[in-house]
Scaffold this motif. Structure first.
Motif, short mmCIF file in Angstrom:
data_model
loop_
_atom_site.label_atom_id
_atom_site.label_comp_id
_atom_site.label_asym_id
_atom_site.label_seq_id
_atom_site.Cartn_x
_atom_site.Cartn_y
_atom_site.Cartn_z
N GLY A 17 0.56 -1.15 -0.08
CA GLY A 17 0.12 0.07 0.04
C GLY A 17 0.81 1.17 0.04
N SER A 18 2.03 1.23 0.19
CA SER A 18 2.99 2.44 0.19
C SER A 18 3.36 2.75 -1.11
CB SER A 18 4.35 2.16 1.03
OG SER A 18 5.06 0.79 0.29
N ARG A 19 3.00 2.30 -2.29
CA ARG A 19 3.42 2.45 -3.67
C ARG A 19 4.98 2.59 -3.64
NH1 ARG A 19 1.07 5.84 -7.16
NH2 ARG A 19 0.93 3.95 -8.66
N PRO A 20 5.95 1.94 -3.44
CA PRO A 20 7.25 2.34 -3.68
C PRO A 20 7.71 2.37 -5.20
CG PRO A 20 6.87 -0.15 -3.23
CD PRO A 20 5.75 0.52 -3.00
N PRO A 21 8.68 3.28 -5.36
CA PRO A 21 9.47 3.09 -6.52
C PRO A 21 10.22 1.89 -6.69
CG PRO A 21 10.39 4.60 -5.41
CD PRO A 21 9.34 4.24 -4.32
N LEU A 22 10.60 1.60 -8.00
CA LEU A 22 11.48 0.49 -8.00
C LEU A 22 12.66 0.76 -8.98
CD1 LEU A 22 10.20 -3.27 -8.97
CD2 LEU A 22 11.91 -2.26 -10.43
N PHE A 23 13.86 0.70 -8.42
CA PHE A 23 15.02 0.63 -9.19
C PHE A 23 15.26 -0.45 -10.02
CE2 PHE A 23 14.80 3.89 -5.97
CZ PHE A 23 14.89 4.90 -6.59
N TYR A 24 15.80 -0.66 -11.21
CA TYR A 24 16.09 -1.94 -11.85
C TYR A 24 17.13 -1.78 -12.75
CZ TYR A 24 13.55 -0.36 -16.01
OH TYR A 24 13.43 0.41 -17.31
N PHE A 25 17.81 -2.82 -13.08
CA PHE A 25 19.00 -2.80 -14.03
C PHE A 25 19.38 -4.27 -14.32
CE2 PHE A 25 23.61 -3.25 -15.24
CZ PHE A 25 23.74 -2.55 -16.38
N PHE A 26 19.32 -4.29 -15.79
CA PHE A 26 19.70 -5.70 -16.49
C PHE A 26 21.14 -5.90 -17.12
CE2 PHE A 26 15.01 -4.98 -17.13
CZ PHE A 26 14.57 -6.35 -16.47
N ASP A 27 21.69 -6.81 -16.61
CA ASP A 27 23.28 -6.82 -17.16
C ASP A 27 23.23 -7.64 -18.59
OD1 ASP A 27 25.20 -6.14 -14.72
OD2 ASP A 27 23.47 -7.62 -13.82
N GLY A 28 23.94 -6.97 -19.32
CA GLY A 28 24.01 -7.56 -20.71
C GLY A 28 24.09 -6.66 -21.90
N PHE A 29 23.38 -5.50 -21.78
CA PHE A 29 23.65 -4.52 -22.91
C PHE A 29 24.72 -3.34 -22.32
CE2 PHE A 29 21.74 -0.87 -25.39
CZ PHE A 29 21.64 -1.25 -26.45
N ILE A 30 24.51 -2.33 -23.23
CA ILE A 30 25.75 -1.27 -22.79
C ILE A 30 25.47 -0.68 -21.50
CG2 ILE A 30 26.40 1.05 -23.49
CD1 ILE A 30 25.73 0.44 -26.22
N ASP A 31 26.48 -0.68 -20.67
CA ASP A 31 26.95 -0.03 -19.28
C ASP A 31 28.23 0.29 -19.18
OD1 ASP A 31 25.81 0.93 -16.90
OD2 ASP A 31 26.60 -0.82 -15.91
N SER A 32 28.31 1.39 -20.00
CA SER A 32 29.88 2.03 -20.11
C SER A 32 30.08 2.58 -18.52
CB SER A 32 30.00 3.41 -20.96
OG SER A 32 29.94 2.63 -22.13
#
Length: 299
Positions: A17-32
């Motif tokens: 019920g707090s409606r938190p934000p979600l931070f995400y990251f997928f390894d495998g594409f560009i991440d200089s």
């Protein structure tokens, strides 16, 4: 709840019920500069995070292309690093909850994977999804890190650097997911930090710290900016120490500084075109896939 994703319902009940934000990251594409990886690690390390759930990657992971690492200990296999998309519950300095999700980019079944994730986000009533990553550009590490942002929410869109125009580049699953979430009415916000091309395969913490400050502006959370700012300062000192005695490197740095200053002048016309930027991204992906390294400062 999907058979693909198992959630600790008791733990989720503490913040439901707090409606938190979600931070995400997928390894495998560009991440200089390891920007996305550094952001996620900082959000987990500087909070009392707890494992909330895990997504089965078995139907979307190409095991022969990205083989799991196993440890052989004298006379037996002692461990294996199974591919997994993990979801953590964390809290900021004021106790406000947020979620952190990280795992390998799926190799197969993007539509199915997208739908499963969208269902999960709606089930958890996420307020917003945020991601960040690094993109290689011909900029010096001695200047402020430029950011390019994108969002499904028009209210969160900001003017990008003048050299960002209409681009055609290979899709990442992160971009694919954001595009379809926007069509479904789910808010998503992404930030690309421009990383010096000669640091593409190193850590460039300044870029991650710059994005984290933007996350604070967008979410209002008390995130670990002080810790990442200190790490960025130490990282810059290390980079300076590596280049101080290299005259070729210093000359290249001077040229990049002059180029950066021209780019940021209001009347400057000496800007890279959209085609040049897209071509640079495609070259970087081709070099990575072939096992080659991007040019270093002295090349």
């Amino acid at each position: 709840m999907s058979d693909w994703f198992a959630i600790n319902e008791d733990l989720w009940g503490t913040v439901a019920g707090s409606r938190p934000p979600l931070f995400y990251f997928f390894d495998g594409f560009i991440d200089s500069g390891r920007v996305g990886a550094t952001l996620i690690e900082a959000l987990l390390e500087h909070s009392e995070s707890q494992l909330l759930g895990a997504f089965s990657m078995d139907l979307v992971h190409d095991y022969r292309a990205r083989r799991p690492v196993m440890v052989f200990d004298r006379d037996h296999w002692s461990s294996i690093d199974e591919p997994a998309l993990n979801l953590h519950l964390a809290r900021d300095a004021n106790g406000s909850p947020y979620l952190v999700m990280r795992g390998p980019e799926p190799d197969h079944r993007w539509q199915l994977f997208r739908d499963e994730l969208a269902g999960l986000f709606q089930r958890l009533d996420i307020s917003m999804l945020l991601t960040g990553y690094g993109m290689p550009m011909a900029f010096p590490h001695t200047r402020p890190t430029p950011l390019a942002t994108h969002s499904t929410d028009p209210a969160l869109r900001q003017q990008n650097p003048r050299w960002i125009d209409r681009l055609e580049i290979p899709a990442s699953f992160s971009a694919y997911l954001e595009y379809h979430l926007g069509a479904a009415g789910i808010n998503a916000y992404g930030v690309a930090a421009h990383v010096p091309h000669y640091l593409a395969n190193s850590s460039f913490t300044q870029a991650a710290a710059t994005i984290l400050h933007r996350y604070v502006e967008v979410t209002g959370l008390a995130l670990p900016t002080d810790e990442l700012d200190l790490a960025a300062e130490a990282n810059l000192m290390s980079i300076e120490a590596d280049t101080r005695g290299d005259e070729t490197a210093r000359e290249l740095l001077r040229q990049l500084e002059e180029q950066y200053d021209r780019y940021t002048e209001p009347t400057s016309e000496d800007l890279p075109s959209a085609d040049e930027i897209a071509a640079a991204v495609e070259r970087f992906l081709a070099q990575r896939d072939e096992g080659n390294q991007p040019p270093t400062m002295g090349e």
